[in-house]
Write a protein that holds these residues in place. Structure first.
Motif, PDB file in Angstrom:
ATOM      1  N   THR A 200      39.972  35.395  25.349  1.00  0.00           N
ATOM      2  CA  THR A 200      39.844  33.960  25.545  1.00  0.00           C
ATOM      3  C   THR A 200      40.493  33.137  24.425  1.00  0.00           C
ATOM      4  O   THR A 200      41.093  32.104  24.677  1.00  0.00           O
ATOM      5  N   ARG A 201      40.400  33.644  23.200  1.00  0.00           N
ATOM      6  CA  ARG A 201      40.945  32.866  22.092  1.00  0.00           C
ATOM      7  C   ARG A 201      42.464  32.720  22.141  1.00  0.00           C
ATOM      8  O   ARG A 201      43.013  31.733  21.671  1.00  0.00           O
ATOM      9  N   VAL A 202      43.124  33.716  22.690  1.00  0.00           N
ATOM     10  CA  VAL A 202      44.579  33.617  22.857  1.00  0.00           C
ATOM     11  C   VAL A 202      44.877  32.432  23.773  1.00  0.00           C
ATOM     12  O   VAL A 202      45.797  31.647  23.539  1.00  0.00           O
ATOM     13  N   VAL A 203      44.062  32.311  24.810  1.00  0.00           N
ATOM     14  CA  VAL A 203      44.260  31.218  25.761  1.00  0.00           C
ATOM     15  C   VAL A 203      43.972  29.863  25.112  1.00  0.00           C
ATOM     16  O   VAL A 203      44.681  28.896  25.359  1.00  0.00           O
ATOM     17  N   TRP A 204      42.968  29.819  24.254  1.00  0.00           N
ATOM     18  CA  TRP A 204      42.705  28.553  23.544  1.00  0.00           C
ATOM     19  C   TRP A 204      43.934  28.141  22.746  1.00  0.00           C
ATOM     20  O   TRP A 204      44.335  26.985  22.738  1.00  0.00           O
ATOM     21  N   GLN A 205      44.522  29.104  22.048  1.00  0.00           N
ATOM     22  CA  GLN A 205      45.693  28.797  21.227  1.00  0.00           C
ATOM     23  C   GLN A 205      46.864  28.316  22.090  1.00  0.00           C
ATOM     24  O   GLN A 205      47.523  27.336  21.769  1.00  0.00           O
ATOM     25  N   MET A 235      39.417  23.147  32.116  1.00  0.00           N
ATOM     26  CA  MET A 235      38.123  23.735  31.803  1.00  0.00           C
ATOM     27  C   MET A 235      38.043  24.189  30.347  1.00  0.00           C
ATOM     28  O   MET A 235      37.041  24.026  29.682  1.00  0.00           O
ATOM     29  N   ARG A 236      39.158  24.756  29.854  1.00  0.00           N
ATOM     30  CA  ARG A 236      39.138  25.279  28.493  1.00  0.00           C
ATOM     31  C   ARG A 236      39.587  24.243  27.448  1.00  0.00           C
ATOM     32  O   ARG A 236      39.683  24.548  26.266  1.00  0.00           O
ATOM     33  N   GLN A 237      39.872  23.016  27.920  1.00  0.00           N
ATOM     34  CA  GLN A 237      40.319  21.976  26.983  1.00  0.00           C
ATOM     35  C   GLN A 237      39.240  21.689  25.941  1.00  0.00           C
ATOM     36  O   GLN A 237      39.523  21.526  24.760  1.00  0.00           O
ATOM     37  N   VAL A 238      37.978  21.666  26.412  1.00  0.00           N
ATOM     38  CA  VAL A 238      36.860  21.380  25.504  1.00  0.00           C
ATOM     39  C   VAL A 238      36.722  22.497  24.470  1.00  0.00           C
ATOM     40  O   VAL A 238      36.555  22.239  23.273  1.00  0.00           O
ATOM     41  N   GLN A 239      36.824  23.746  24.933  1.00  0.00           N
ATOM     42  CA  GLN A 239      36.731  24.892  24.015  1.00  0.00           C
ATOM     43  C   GLN A 239      37.882  24.876  23.017  1.00  0.00           C
ATOM     44  O   GLN A 239      37.682  25.089  21.819  1.00  0.00           O
ATOM     45  N   ALA A 240      39.093  24.625  23.538  1.00  0.00           N
ATOM     46  CA  ALA A 240      40.267  24.628  22.669  1.00  0.00           C
ATOM     47  C   ALA A 240      40.148  23.512  21.633  1.00  0.00           C
ATOM     48  O   ALA A 240      40.611  23.637  20.493  1.00  0.00           O
TER      49      ALA A 240
ATOM     50  N   ASP B 152      29.402  27.916  28.423  1.00  0.00           N
ATOM     51  CA  ASP B 152      29.678  26.475  28.369  1.00  0.00           C
ATOM     52  C   ASP B 152      30.632  26.032  29.473  1.00  0.00           C
ATOM     53  O   ASP B 152      30.665  24.867  29.831  1.00  0.00           O
ATOM     54  N   VAL B 153      31.405  26.959  30.011  1.00  0.00           N
ATOM     55  CA  VAL B 153      32.227  26.583  31.161  1.00  0.00           C
ATOM     56  C   VAL B 153      31.650  27.152  32.458  1.00  0.00           C
ATOM     57  O   VAL B 153      31.770  26.560  33.519  1.00  0.00           O
ATOM     58  N   GLY B 154      30.993  28.304  32.370  1.00  0.00           N
ATOM     59  CA  GLY B 154      30.454  28.952  33.569  1.00  0.00           C
ATOM     60  C   GLY B 154      29.404  28.104  34.282  1.00  0.00           C
ATOM     61  O   GLY B 154      29.439  27.955  35.501  1.00  0.00           O
ATOM     62  N   LEU B 155      28.488  27.545  33.504  1.00  0.00           N
ATOM     63  CA  LEU B 155      27.408  26.785  34.135  1.00  0.00           C
ATOM     64  C   LEU B 155      27.909  25.523  34.843  1.00  0.00           C
ATOM     65  O   LEU B 155      27.587  25.297  36.008  1.00  0.00           O
ATOM     66  N   LEU B 163      32.235  28.266  41.763  1.00  0.00           N
ATOM     67  CA  LEU B 163      32.084  29.720  41.826  1.00  0.00           C
ATOM     68  C   LEU B 163      31.308  30.045  43.097  1.00  0.00           C
ATOM     69  O   LEU B 163      30.104  29.836  43.165  1.00  0.00           O
ATOM     70  N   ALA B 164      32.016  30.523  44.104  1.00  0.00           N
ATOM     71  CA  ALA B 164      31.361  30.849  45.365  1.00  0.00           C
ATOM     72  C   ALA B 164      30.282  31.900  45.094  1.00  0.00           C
ATOM     73  O   ALA B 164      30.571  32.920  44.472  1.00  0.00           O
TER      74      ALA B 164
END
Ligand code: SF4
Ligand code: SF4
Lengths: 289, 217
Positions: A200-205, A235-240, B152-155, B163-164
């Motif tokens: 996942t962290r690679v994707v954040w970067q 979706m991952r914008q917040v995490q990134a 944090d993204v799943g929920l 998510l079906a």
């Protein structure tokens, strides 16, 4: 205009709103989409990462049905498009591959139907004239970064969709809708989709780099044509953001959603209620909703 | 990550180059080491070998070195390397081929979780004919022991109906399963030519070490 429609697995889950907005927009444009009956998963990265034969045979099962329908195929998901198109190419260009695919498939498959990406069908085949004739609203100069990612455009010898380094299809659409496509360098950079769950962290970067490039170019929004691009940037914008300490707050739309808005369709019919980064703020600013 | 220094005195197996070229359908031997593939690669910053180093080792027949590296699993299959290679080497297809060969020769994947993910993904498709994202995610989390990341993204995804909850089984599921079985049969037959005593891909349940090897960084 009629196409065999291959929704792909993500479009009934994480990318529900892409399916919804595609079907709605197609209806308004008079573009007929007929679902491939009983289609199966294209195998995505996991199939081609482990077995070339499996990665061709899985799409071939659905493509054989499209052959029977006598229709060319449109795939909204860039990953499905890439796998399906690769299969058609491999089966058409190599007799040995064709034989082997037929063997494991247990049926005749001649790769008669061609496969096209959704933006290709809507913008280049259906055409911008048909679209502009039906517009109800304009994007009011909204600055949009068109993000194509990798799977739509590469390898270009097989995908034959647009320029692999500086594609223009979505840019032309945004301009036709009254938006202003920004010039930016990350159009076809990879978002790391296949590592999204495992690294996942690679994707954040990677997401951080893409979002920063869009922001530097002055984009008010990003537009995509792929479920993985959408989830990695939205979706991952917040995490990134947390991980990098940078802030962006850029909404990420499927191109069918912006098109739908300009066609005068209400946000609820375009699935604009299920994004992470508020998709309505910019639209309100431009008096689009 | 510190990059491996390329040891050019590694064990040579001249047949390996031919095997990879055959499997990948590309002329790896044409590479002249310009490095453009690495310069184009979005994930080279986490790789142990740069893409051009992998290619060079294949040319040298360094089977063991190549099939044990992390790079082949970390490759995101974006095909930037393939698109830009001035010698028209299909680097991405070479990475695919090396993963397949690693399985065929019974190598333990250097990036355990990535290999497990692919395996679970395909199991999921074999079960119902389509991917059920929530089911895959749940199984992956159980197998990797990493239960709580991404909540944090799943929920919110669940809340948004993204998510079906239930899988959809296609009518032609028997066809799909037969297809998997025939592919497997072809590949087991092909693996007959691999080093004797080695297992065919997918025959072996990943060991506990596989599951632990390579925590998510
Ligand atoms: S871009 Fe092509 S020629 Fe250059 S190092 Fe990579 S594989 Fe070799
Ligand atoms: S296909 Fe793999 S090796 Fe090639 S540029 Fe993309 S991630 Fe790097």
């Amino acid at each position: 205009m009629k196409y065999a429609y291959f929704p792909g697995c993500s479009l009934s889950g994480t990318a529900r709103e892409y399916d919804r907005s595609t079907r709605t927009v197609a209806r308004v444009l008079g573009l007929e989409l007929e679902d491939i009956p009983d289609w199966s998963c294209c195998g995505a990265t996991s199939a081609h990462a482990t077995s070339k034969l499996l990665s061709l045979a899985l799409p071939a099962r659905s493509l054989a049905r499209a052959d029977q329908m006598g229709l060319d195929v449109v795939a909204p998901c860039a990953a499905c498009f890439n796998r399906l198109r690769t299969t058609v190419h491999a089966v058409r260009s190599d007799r040995r591959v064709r034989q082997q695919v037929q063997e494991v498939l247990g049926e005749d498959y001649g790769a008669r139907s061609q496969v096209y990406a959704l933006p290709d069908v809507i913008v280049n085949r259906y055409g911008l004239e048909g679209i502009t004739a039906r517009l109800k609203k304009t994007l009011g100069g909204m600055k949009v970064a068109c993000y194509y990612g990798c799977l739509l455009v590469r390898p270009s010898a097989v995908m034959e969709f647009d320029d692999p380094e500086d594609p223009q299809t979505l840019d032309r659409l945004v301009r036709a809708l009254g938006g202003e496509p920004v010039v930016w360098p990350a159009k076809t950079e990879c978002c790391g989709a296949s590592l999204s769950i495992t690294r996942t962290r690679v994707v954040w970067q990677l997401a951080a780099q893409i979002l920063t490039a869009a922001q530097k170019a002055g984009a008010e929004a990003i537009v995509v044509a792929c479920p993985f691009c959408q989830s990695n940037l939205d979706m991952r914008q917040v995490q990134a953001q947390k991980w990098s300490g940078r802030r962006w707050n850029i909404p990420v739309y499927y191109f069918t959603q912006l098109l739908g808005v300009a066609l005068g369709l209400p946000p609820s019919e375009l699935g604009l209620d299920s994004h992470f980064v508020d998709p309505l703020g910019v639209l309100r600013q431009k008096a689009l909703v | 990550m510190t990059k491996a220094v390329l040891d050019l005195a590694v064990g040579m197996e001249p047949g390996f180059l031919r095997e990879v070229e055959e499997e990948a359908g590309t002329r790896v031997s044409l590479c002249y080491q310009c490095g453009k593939c690495a310069a184009s690669c979005p994930v080279s910053f986490v790789m142990d070998l740069e893409p051009y180093q992998v290619i060079r080792l294949v040319q040298l027949g360094a089977r063991d070195e190549v099939l044990r590296c992390r790079t082949i699993w970390l490759c995101a299959s974006c095909t930037a390397c393939t698109e830009r290679c001035p010698r028209e080497v299909d680097v991405a297809a070479t990475m695919d081929a090396l993963r397949a060969l690693a399985g065929r020769y019974g190598y333990r994947p250097a990036e355990g979780p990535i290999a497990v993910f692919h395996e679970l993904f395909l199991d999921n498709v074999r079960a119902t004919g389509r991917l059920h994202e929530l089911g895959l995610m749940a199984r992956y989390k159980l197998r990797s022991g990493d239960l709580f990341s991404d909540l944090d993204v799943g929920l919110p995804m669940m809340r948004h109906g993204k998510l079906a909850p239930l899988p959809h089984r296609i009518r032609g599921i028997d066809q799909v399963r037969a297809l998997f079985a025939r592919v497997r049969a072809v590949e087991v037959a092909r693996a007959g030519g691999a080093t004797p005593g080695q297992e065919a891909p997918g025959d072996r349940a990943p060991s506990a070490a596989d599951r632990k090897g390579g925590e998510v960084r």
